[in-house]
Design a protein around this motif. Structure first.
Motif, PDB file in Angstrom:
ATOM      1  N   PHE A 439       0.852  -1.193   0.000  1.00 17.08           N
ATOM      2  CA  PHE A 439       0.000   0.000   0.000  1.00 17.08           C
ATOM      3  C   PHE A 439       0.888   1.242   0.000  1.00 17.08           C
ATOM      4  CE2 PHE A 439      -4.136  -1.749   2.088  1.00 17.08           C
ATOM      5  CZ  PHE A 439      -4.307  -2.586   1.004  1.00 17.08           C
ATOM      6  N   VAL A 440       0.576   2.178  -0.880  1.00 15.39           N
ATOM      7  CA  VAL A 440       1.382   3.385  -1.032  1.00 15.39           C
ATOM      8  C   VAL A 440       0.707   4.560  -0.336  1.00 15.39           C
ATOM      9  CG1 VAL A 440       2.216   5.084  -2.718  1.00 15.39           C
ATOM     10  CG2 VAL A 440       2.487   2.633  -3.164  1.00 15.39           C
ATOM     11  N   TYR A 441       1.471   5.243   0.500  1.00 13.84           N
ATOM     12  CA  TYR A 441       1.013   6.458   1.181  1.00 13.84           C
ATOM     13  C   TYR A 441       1.830   7.634   0.640  1.00 13.84           C
ATOM     14  CZ  TYR A 441      -1.706   3.763   4.569  1.00 13.84           C
ATOM     15  OH  TYR A 441      -2.632   2.945   5.165  1.00 13.84           O
ATOM     16  N   THR A 442       1.123   8.660   0.180  1.00 11.08           N
ATOM     17  CA  THR A 442       1.778   9.799  -0.455  1.00 11.08           C
ATOM     18  C   THR A 442       1.507  11.079   0.333  1.00 11.08           C
ATOM     19  OG1 THR A 442      -0.153  10.176  -1.871  1.00 11.08           O
ATOM     20  CG2 THR A 442       1.574   8.736  -2.728  1.00 11.08           C
ATOM     21  N   ARG A 443       2.291  12.096   0.042  1.00 10.26           N
ATOM     22  CA  ARG A 443       2.184  13.349   0.797  1.00 10.26           C
ATOM     23  C   ARG A 443       0.976  14.181   0.389  1.00 10.26           C
ATOM     24  NH1 ARG A 443       3.964  13.988   5.815  1.00 10.26           N
ATOM     25  NH2 ARG A 443       6.226  13.971   6.023  1.00 10.26           N
ATOM     26  N   GLU A 444       0.423  13.944  -0.786  1.00  5.73           N
ATOM     27  CA  GLU A 444      -0.815  14.610  -1.184  1.00  5.73           C
ATOM     28  C   GLU A 444      -1.693  13.604  -1.914  1.00  5.73           C
ATOM     29  OE1 GLU A 444      -0.577  17.453  -4.490  1.00  5.73           O
ATOM     30  OE2 GLU A 444       1.597  17.111  -4.469  1.00  5.73           O
ATOM     31  N   PRO A 445      -3.000  13.799  -1.858  1.00  6.10           N
ATOM     32  CA  PRO A 445      -3.895  12.817  -2.473  1.00  6.10           C
ATOM     33  C   PRO A 445      -3.779  12.825  -3.991  1.00  6.10           C
ATOM     34  CG  PRO A 445      -5.150  14.700  -1.662  1.00  6.10           C
ATOM     35  CD  PRO A 445      -3.741  14.900  -1.200  1.00  6.10           C
ATOM     36  N   TYR A 446      -3.311  11.702  -4.543  1.00 10.49           N
ATOM     37  CA  TYR A 446      -3.153  11.562  -5.986  1.00 10.49           C
ATOM     38  C   TYR A 446      -2.370  12.719  -6.585  1.00 10.49           C
ATOM     39  CZ  TYR A 446      -6.533   7.739  -5.779  1.00 10.49           C
ATOM     40  OH  TYR A 446      -7.182   6.570  -5.494  1.00 10.49           O
ATOM     41  N   GLY A 447      -1.282  13.090  -5.905  1.00 11.53           N
ATOM     42  CA  GLY A 447      -0.439  14.152  -6.448  1.00 11.53           C
ATOM     43  C   GLY A 447       0.159  13.757  -7.782  1.00 11.53           C
ATOM     44  N   PRO A 448       0.379  14.715  -8.675  1.00  8.88           N
ATOM     45  CA  PRO A 448       0.844  14.390 -10.037  1.00  8.88           C
ATOM     46  C   PRO A 448       2.208  13.710 -10.059  1.00  8.88           C
ATOM     47  CG  PRO A 448       0.893  16.765  -9.633  1.00  8.88           C
ATOM     48  CD  PRO A 448       0.139  16.151  -8.502  1.00  8.88           C
ATOM     49  N   GLU A 449       3.026  13.932  -9.020  1.00  4.66           N
ATOM     50  CA  GLU A 449       4.342  13.300  -8.976  1.00  4.66           C
ATOM     51  C   GLU A 449       4.346  12.047  -8.112  1.00  4.66           C
ATOM     52  OE1 GLU A 449       6.609  14.503 -10.937  1.00  4.66           O
ATOM     53  OE2 GLU A 449       5.239  16.110 -11.490  1.00  4.66           O
ATOM     54  N   ALA A 450       3.207  11.681  -7.577  1.00  2.00           N
ATOM     55  CA  ALA A 450       3.151  10.566  -6.627  1.00  2.00           C
ATOM     56  C   ALA A 450       3.242   9.221  -7.349  1.00  2.00           C
ATOM     57  CB  ALA A 450       1.867  10.629  -5.811  1.00  2.00           C
ATOM     58  N   ALA A 451       3.858   8.264  -6.668  1.00  2.00           N
ATOM     59  CA  ALA A 451       4.004   6.915  -7.220  1.00  2.00           C
ATOM     60  C   ALA A 451       2.765   6.095  -6.876  1.00  2.00           C
ATOM     61  CB  ALA A 451       5.258   6.259  -6.668  1.00  2.00           C
ATOM     62  N   VAL A 452       1.657   6.416  -7.508  1.00  2.00           N
ATOM     63  CA  VAL A 452       0.401   5.733  -7.216  1.00  2.00           C
ATOM     64  C   VAL A 452       0.282   4.509  -8.112  1.00  2.00           C
ATOM     65  CG1 VAL A 452      -2.106   5.941  -7.181  1.00  2.00           C
ATOM     66  CG2 VAL A 452      -0.679   7.889  -6.555  1.00  2.00           C
ATOM     67  N   PRO A 453       0.127   3.310  -7.533  1.00  2.00           N
ATOM     68  CA  PRO A 453      -0.014   2.108  -8.367  1.00  2.00           C
ATOM     69  C   PRO A 453      -1.176   2.242  -9.344  1.00  2.00           C
ATOM     70  CG  PRO A 453       0.310   1.509  -6.058  1.00  2.00           C
ATOM     71  CD  PRO A 453       0.105   2.992  -6.096  1.00  2.00           C
ATOM     72  N   GLY A 455      -1.172   4.201 -11.873  1.00  2.00           N
ATOM     73  CA  GLY A 455      -1.102   5.483 -12.555  1.00  2.00           C
ATOM     74  C   GLY A 455      -2.248   6.424 -12.206  1.00  2.00           C
ATOM     75  N   LEU A 456      -2.219   7.598 -12.779  1.00  2.00           N
ATOM     76  CA  LEU A 456      -3.208   8.651 -12.486  1.00  2.00           C
ATOM     77  C   LEU A 456      -3.879   9.116 -13.772  1.00  2.00           C
ATOM     78  CD1 LEU A 456      -1.058  10.736  -9.982  1.00  2.00           C
ATOM     79  CD2 LEU A 456      -3.017   9.280  -9.418  1.00  2.00           C
ATOM     80  N   ASP A 457      -5.082   9.578 -13.629  1.00  2.00           N
ATOM     81  CA  ASP A 457      -5.759  10.188 -14.768  1.00  2.00           C
ATOM     82  C   ASP A 457      -4.986  11.436 -15.165  1.00  2.00           C
ATOM     83  OD1 ASP A 457      -7.708  12.115 -16.057  1.00  2.00           O
ATOM     84  OD2 ASP A 457      -8.943  10.308 -15.902  1.00  2.00           O
ATOM     85  N   PRO A 458      -4.620  11.587 -16.434  1.00  2.00           N
ATOM     86  CA  PRO A 458      -3.783  12.725 -16.839  1.00  2.00           C
ATOM     87  C   PRO A 458      -4.426  14.078 -16.604  1.00  2.00           C
ATOM     88  CG  PRO A 458      -4.609  11.521 -18.756  1.00  2.00           C
ATOM     89  CD  PRO A 458      -4.907  10.676 -17.562  1.00  2.00           C
ATOM     90  N   GLU A 459      -5.754  14.155 -16.529  1.00  2.00           N
ATOM     91  CA  GLU A 459      -6.405  15.437 -16.297  1.00  2.00           C
ATOM     92  C   GLU A 459      -6.475  15.821 -14.832  1.00  2.00           C
ATOM     93  OE1 GLU A 459     -10.034  16.179 -18.430  1.00  2.00           O
ATOM     94  OE2 GLU A 459      -9.590  14.569 -19.852  1.00  2.00           O
ATOM     95  N   GLY A 460      -6.133  14.862 -13.934  1.00  2.00           N
ATOM     96  CA  GLY A 460      -6.106  15.178 -12.502  1.00  2.00           C
ATOM     97  C   GLY A 460      -7.478  15.497 -11.945  1.00  2.00           C
TER      98      GLY A 460
END
Length: 464
Positions: A439-453, A455-460
């Motif tokens: 489980f990945v914990y990041t400094r901001e919710p779904y931050g654009p630079e975050a290593a979220v398994p 990936g992220l929606d490109p539009e954020g």
């Protein structure tokens, strides 16, 4: 030394009103239960703070040095011997008994199942009643269980209390140590803890055991048997002073005998509770009970002529024991009531807050908000480099984490118990995220630079 003299030697930590309330409670119990004598005691935060006694003899009460038979509290001692073998690498709790002690009716049961009374074995031996007859009547392990139907339930399917199961565990200790279990107990447990008044056979001064007539105030002595191979199920004699020492050990551990971590393992539920309300269940050699909203662990005991109980409340820092010399009468909940009474009169004071003795900037930098996906959590730094993760909403996967030598942390409780927390750094060495069992914990919710398994929606983030 008289009982009164002993009382003056105890730390005067309890308020006079609390001491009076405790004495009144055991006086009522001794009178209403019609027991010849009753000894009780209380331990708080690792030391005895009160003991009391009542007797049928005017002007006399037994001291905390008088032995009583403690019955099935014996099983807690046997369990400690077995866990010592496990911690030394001589067995695994998942081992079938047949790996170390083949040829018994419990061959297919694991050692953990025997410890937690989930091996499916019969509750008692074939007749005659083992508690009131000499062990010479049952000279072999085969004599402890019925040959035709030793199992009353499928192995591992339910909790079913078994006295012969603990006789088999005592035999296991003897097999692996190469000497009688009682001698192993004396050398490895009792002597290091200073419990020289806990013995297999009674040693003066000791109480006599009695049966009290149910409808008349008369009584008769009970036999003081040596139960032989069944001894690990309930043979021990002990004193109030020694049970206080045993309570201190069960609460905090002693590296000369067994670590605090192993004792914590013993008091975790090992089988499903017997009742839907979850008032009683069993760990590894320890009974677990809920009483007046608090969780207790310990054990009760009875043998002809005697009843005993020892309960510990981790949350309150309290332990209480009772010893009585009548076959029936004193409720096993009396020791639990002494804990509840003390906690009501003198609630435990929280430890004072103190700052950490030193500052570790790298650890301090890890504290603060972290997000699992969009769920906010907070990470705090506690004493001894322990990290504490808690959801801000009050519901979620919070845990405490203990530091390891390799720079990781291991979960201590709740969802992440036993899981590894890793601090994952970026190429420039800064902290990128926390990984807890993938489980990945990041400094901001779904931050654009975050290593979220995934990936992220490109539009954020965006409005709909």
């Amino acid at each position: 030394m008289s009982f009164e003299d002993h009382m003056t030697d105890l730390p005067a930590d309890l308020l006079p009103t609390t001491r009076r309330a405790l004495l009144h409670r055991i006086a009522v119990a001794q009178s209403e239960a019609r027991t010849p004598s009753l000894v009780a005691g209380l331990v708080r935060d690792g030391r005895p703070v009160w003991s009391g006694a009542r007797s049928m003899v005017d002007g006399h009460a037994p001291t905390p040095d008088v032995q009583y038979r403690i019955g099935s509290i014996t099983k807690t001692f046997v369990a400690v011997l077995v866990l010592r073998l496990r911690d030394e690498g001589l067995l695994d709790l998942a081992d079938p008994l047949s790996r170390h002690l083949p040829g018994t009716p419990a061959d297919g049961a694991t050692i953990a199942q025997l410890l937690s009374h989930s091996a499916g074995l019969a509750a008692e031996t074939p007749g005659p009643w083992w508690e009131r007859t000499e062990g010479s009547l049952r000279p072999r392990l085969d004599d402890l269980l019925e040959a035709e139907r030793p199992l009353k339930h499928p192995v591992g399917r339910r909790h079913h209390y078994s006295n012969p199961g603990y006789a088999l565990l005592g035999a296991l200790v003897e097999k692996l140590r190469g000497e009688p279990w009682g001698e192993v107990l004396r050398r490895e447990v009792l002597a290091p803890l200073g419990m020289d008044r806990t013995t297999l056979l009674p040693a003066l001064p000791h109480a006599g055991g009695f049966a009290v007539h149910p409808w008349a105030d008369v009584m008769q002595p009970e036999p003081l048997t040596d139960t032989g191979l069944m001894g690990p199920a309930g043979q021990l004699w002990s004193t109030g002073a020694d049970l206080a020492r045993w309570a201190v050990f069960l609460a905090a551990g002693d590296d000369k005998v067994l670590s605090a971590d192993t004792l914590a393992e013993m008091r975790r539920p090992a089988v499903a509770p017997d009742d839907a309300e979850w008032t009683n269940t069993f760990g590894l050699g320890l009974q677990l009970r809920r009483h007046e909203g608090r969780l207790l662990y310990g054990h009760t005991g009875s043998m002809p002529g005697f009843t005993a109980a020892l309960w510990i409340s981790e949350a309150d820092g309290l332990a209480a024991f009772t010893l009585a010399n009548a076959t029936s009468g004193v409720n096993a909940a009396l020791a639990a009531e002494l804990i509840a009474l003390t906690a009501a009169h003198e609630p435990r004071l929280p430890a004072p807050w103190r700052p950490l003795p030193e500052v570790d900037p790298e650890l301090t930098a890890l504290t603060g908000p972290w997000y699992w996906g969009a769920a906010p959590n907070v990470l705090r730094l506690r004493a001894d480099r322990v990290l504490e993760l808690a959801p801000l909403s009050g519901a979620g996967r919070g845990s405490r984490f203990r530091p390891e030598a390799d720079g990781t942390w291991i979960g201590l409780d709740n969802y992440y118990a036993g899981e590894t927390l890793r601090v994952v750094r970026t190429a420039d060495g800064t902290v990128g995220h926390l990984d807890i069992g993938s489980f990945v914990y990041t400094r901001e919710p779904y931050g654009p630079e975050a290593a979220v398994p995934g990936g992220l929606d490109p539009e954020g983030w965006r409005a709909y």
